[in-house]
Design a protein around this motif. Sequence first.
Motif: not given
Length: 504
Positions: A163-164, A490-493, A500-504
């Motif tokens: 989400k970020n 510190v890392a950027i994803p 995208s549903k697999l992230y919910m």
Amino acid sequence: MDQFSQAILPLVSILVVISSICYFKWLSKSAAKFPPGPWGVPILGYLPFIGADMLHKFSQLASKYGEIYMLRLGNKLCVVINSPSLVKEVVRDQDNVFSNRSPPVAGFIVSYGAKDMVWSPNNSEWRALRKISSREMLNNRSLELSYNLRKNEVRKAIRRVYKNGKAAVEINVLAFQTELNVITSLLWGELLQGEEEEIIGKKFRGVVPKLIDLIGKPNISDFYPFLAGLDIQGIKRQMESYWRTIDTILDDVIEKHKKKLSKGVMEVGRKDFLQILLEFKEKDKDSISDTQLKALMLDIVAGGTDTSATTMEWAMAELMNNPIIMEKAQKELSEVVGLDNIVEEHHLPKLKYLDAVVKETLRLHPAVPLLVPRSPSQSSIVGGYTIPKNTTVFINVAYIQKDPRFWDNPREFKPERFLGGEYDFSGNSFKFLPFGSGRRICVGLPLGERMVMYFLASLVHSFDWKLPNDQKLDMSEEFGMMLRKSVPLVAIPNPRLFDSKLYM
Ligand code: HEM
């Protein structure tokens, strides 16, 4: 200098001189053969030479003195063990004698006076605490029953990162928070919710790493026990303040839980650990005291969060530092889990390469590099040398796990060395023991191993990772009781799953 210090200083100096003379006399008269080691200077022993990086110094001394050496820090006699064969003598052949602890002042405070599991001597109370923790919470069968709880927390972490968007993630912070939520849910379920949960989480995150660092900080009160009352560095005062913060939280949680229990609103399905302990206490008042109960919970929160989060951070840092190894780990995840699916714990036994990555991480960066020091309950012989009763014994796992006699190119991150299945975390190989060994082996091993694998697999499967502004990774270490990364990762994803549903 105030008047009190001016008055007390000459007395203190005299006491230090007398005790040092007694020590030297005892050592030279004794017929026993003691391990070799650096002598240092009168009164202070090797203290002025140890420096801020004790682990580095210990490893230098191992190169000079070999498998075992003895040194005196102030009035404290220490022995450092640097070889697998001598580790075996300590943790296997004489495990009972060496399973004692001699807590530093800071450890004594935080353990409610050694009433916990980490700092308790080897006695029946310690055995009872270990037994109930492994039987009711930390064994593989109980952990399988609490899988949903870990899944919720790991999914929550992945969702938050997603989400970020491309916002940089501080890996240790994310890992610590996730592990803390898992541990507190195992301990007291859904007792704390919403804002209250947030506040408590923040307090734990603020205090736990500081508390662990304070235990590892060299303390004059430990080197000269007769000076402990003066608390010259203020370590005792600082520790009491951290301990009070946690003690207040624990009192509150126990009170809330008792109320819930008395109203009969406890879950009927899986019981949380605090409920089990309170019921246990209800049946037999002498089974566990209120103090032991709090000391045990503090152990589990402090022992489980920072160690696991630090290991997860090192594993991610090594993967990012070695793109070919990262690629291999992601390829395995794509094959075993698929990019149209999320990682579940049942996938973990099939992730052989990732398992090797975790082992190689803990070989190069053991979270607790000198283990928790042991202290023999009687004078003993190790490697043909006498170790007097109550000596502080360090097992230099960080040195052994990088010793070129046992490991090819030991400084290289090479998970392949673990693919043969020769090593596990059981502490049976004395060359590789990041969770310790013998009866003092980490009681949280089943949870620690699972969570590091599950969290790491989920991060690496769900995202590609890069450093902000293509910075170079700093892999330097900072030694304390724990071996931390000096510069937080510190890392950027960048999402890599199909839907995208697999992230919910
Ligand atoms: C990657 C994760 C972890 C690592 C590397 C780790 C490492 C260790 C090590 C090296 C010791 C000392 C063993 C010895 O002296 O031989 C230890 C002890 C201990 N650990 Fe862990 N640990 C981890 C996770 C956990 C977790 C998840 C918990 C609790 C849920 C936990 C609780 C404890 C406790 C209570 C002790 C003291 C045991 C005793 O003295 O009887 N640890 N751990």
